[in-house]
Design an enzyme around this catalytic site. Structure first.
Site, mmCIF file in Angstrom:
data_model
loop_
_atom_site.group_PDB
_atom_site.id
_atom_site.type_symbol
_atom_site.label_atom_id
_atom_site.label_comp_id
_atom_site.label_asym_id
_atom_site.label_seq_id
_atom_site.Cartn_x
_atom_site.Cartn_y
_atom_site.Cartn_z
ATOM 1 N N GLY A 54 -29.477 81.832 0.025
ATOM 2 C CA GLY A 54 -29.176 81.833 -1.237
ATOM 3 C C GLY A 54 -27.959 81.208 -1.928
ATOM 4 O O GLY A 54 -27.104 81.349 -0.856
ATOM 5 N N GLN A 59 -20.558 79.702 -6.478
ATOM 6 C CA GLN A 59 -20.021 79.375 -5.069
ATOM 7 C C GLN A 59 -19.672 77.993 -5.007
ATOM 8 O O GLN A 59 -19.156 77.644 -4.075
ATOM 9 C CB GLN A 59 -21.091 79.955 -4.325
ATOM 10 C CG GLN A 59 -20.987 81.525 -4.194
ATOM 11 C CD GLN A 59 -22.260 81.657 -3.062
ATOM 12 O OE1 GLN A 59 -23.462 81.860 -3.345
ATOM 13 N NE2 GLN A 59 -21.745 82.083 -1.653
ATOM 14 N N CYS A 101 -22.348 86.682 3.604
ATOM 15 C CA CYS A 101 -22.162 85.779 2.441
ATOM 16 C C CYS A 101 -21.592 84.324 2.900
ATOM 17 O O CYS A 101 -20.714 84.396 3.596
ATOM 18 C CB CYS A 101 -21.355 86.495 1.337
ATOM 19 S SG CYS A 101 -21.196 85.395 -0.231
ATOM 20 N N LEU A 102 -22.151 83.117 2.106
ATOM 21 C CA LEU A 102 -21.525 81.953 2.678
ATOM 22 C C LEU A 102 -20.085 81.971 2.144
ATOM 23 O O LEU A 102 -19.538 80.822 2.572
ATOM 24 C CB LEU A 102 -22.479 80.765 2.092
ATOM 25 C CG LEU A 102 -23.974 80.630 2.426
ATOM 26 C CD1 LEU A 102 -24.353 79.443 1.853
ATOM 27 C CD2 LEU A 102 -23.884 80.415 4.021
ATOM 28 N N HIS A 143 -27.913 90.163 -4.302
ATOM 29 C CA HIS A 143 -26.755 89.649 -4.013
ATOM 30 C C HIS A 143 -26.332 88.343 -4.829
ATOM 31 O O HIS A 143 -25.241 88.163 -5.285
ATOM 32 C CB HIS A 143 -27.105 89.095 -2.573
ATOM 33 C CG HIS A 143 -25.867 88.299 -1.852
ATOM 34 N ND1 HIS A 143 -25.037 88.869 -0.757
ATOM 35 C CD2 HIS A 143 -25.288 87.181 -2.275
ATOM 36 C CE1 HIS A 143 -24.185 88.034 -0.513
ATOM 37 N NE2 HIS A 143 -24.393 87.046 -1.449
ATOM 38 N N GLU A 144 -27.138 87.308 -5.341
ATOM 39 C CA GLU A 144 -26.965 86.103 -6.181
ATOM 40 C C GLU A 144 -26.593 86.755 -7.560
ATOM 41 O O GLU A 144 -25.644 86.066 -8.333
ATOM 42 C CB GLU A 144 -28.023 85.177 -5.930
ATOM 43 C CG GLU A 144 -28.412 84.716 -4.566
ATOM 44 C CD GLU A 144 -27.263 84.293 -3.951
ATOM 45 O OE1 GLU A 144 -26.177 83.841 -4.296
ATOM 46 O OE2 GLU A 144 -27.437 84.497 -2.572
ATOM 47 N N HIS A 147 -23.100 87.539 -7.712
ATOM 48 C CA HIS A 147 -22.080 86.290 -7.802
ATOM 49 C C HIS A 147 -22.175 85.694 -9.287
ATOM 50 O O HIS A 147 -20.975 85.406 -9.729
ATOM 51 C CB HIS A 147 -22.924 85.214 -6.789
ATOM 52 C CG HIS A 147 -22.468 85.277 -5.670
ATOM 53 N ND1 HIS A 147 -21.087 85.381 -5.143
ATOM 54 C CD2 HIS A 147 -23.245 85.111 -4.443
ATOM 55 C CE1 HIS A 147 -21.135 85.302 -3.692
ATOM 56 N NE2 HIS A 147 -22.344 85.207 -3.305
HETATM 57 ZN ZN LIG Z 1 -23.080 85.256 -1.286
#
Ligand SMILES: [Zn+2]
Length: 178
Positions: A54, A59, A101-102, A143-144, A147
């Site tokens: 995701g 991000q 998380c990225l 999660h997204e 963000h």
């Molecule tokens: Zn994330």
């Protein structure tokens, strides 16, 4: 004369914890312009290249309410979900799993998430859609969505675990390795 050239999607740098756009709520999207289509293509390619399941627009430094999710990492085209201006219609149950998380590479923690969600929003063609997610997909949606509200998973972790992550990130940042 110009020949028609199809633009290849580009990878965009993924911001990390501490970068301002990750910590601010994103704005609703208006029209889905060609620039937004390009952004969506870039986000999909960036997610696959990472690899991740995701990616939310903040991000990659774009403060708009848009995210992409694909649990198959690009192996099943029908698993790719693009959500524009998403909102929860239903959330129920609770699951506790490890999450990463990225934007926080190298860290993970156990985070409480809903077990099942219904998310409404537009797809990349502007059509209204309602998507159901259970288990990992429900976790990814939450999660997204976080963000888009300027929140990272670590913000949902309490106490010493959270302090330990934040302290390590600060140390890495000081050493120029973040
Ligand atoms: Zn994330």
């Amino acid at each position: 004369m110009r020949s028609p050239v199809r633009r290849l999607s580009m990878l965009r740098p993924i911001l990390r914890y501490g970068d301002a756009p990750l910590h601010r709520p994103a704005e609703p999207l208006g029209d889905i312009t060609p620039e937004i289509q390009t952004l969506i293509d870039d986000m999909i390619q960036t997610m696959y290249a990472a690899p991740g399941i995701g990616l939310a627009a903040p991000q990659v430094g774009v403060p708009l309410r848009l995210f992409v999710v694909d649990l198959s990492l690009g192996h099943q085209s029908r698993d790719l979900i693009v959500l524009v201006n998403p909102r929860f219609v239903e959330r129920e149950g609770m699951q506790l799993e490890e999450e990463g998380c990225l934007s926080l590479p190298g860290f993970n923690a156990t985070v409480a998430r809903p077990q099942r969600v219904l998310v409404a929003g537009r797809d990349r063609d502007g059509r209204e859609q309602v998507v159901e997610g259970t288990g990992l997909l429900a976790r990814a949606f939450q999660h997204e969505m976080d963000h888009l509200d300027g929140r990272l998973f670590v913000d949902r972790v309490r106490g010493v675990k959270r302090q330990a992550i934040v302290r390590k990130v600060r140390k890495l940042a000081r050493a120029g390795r973040w």
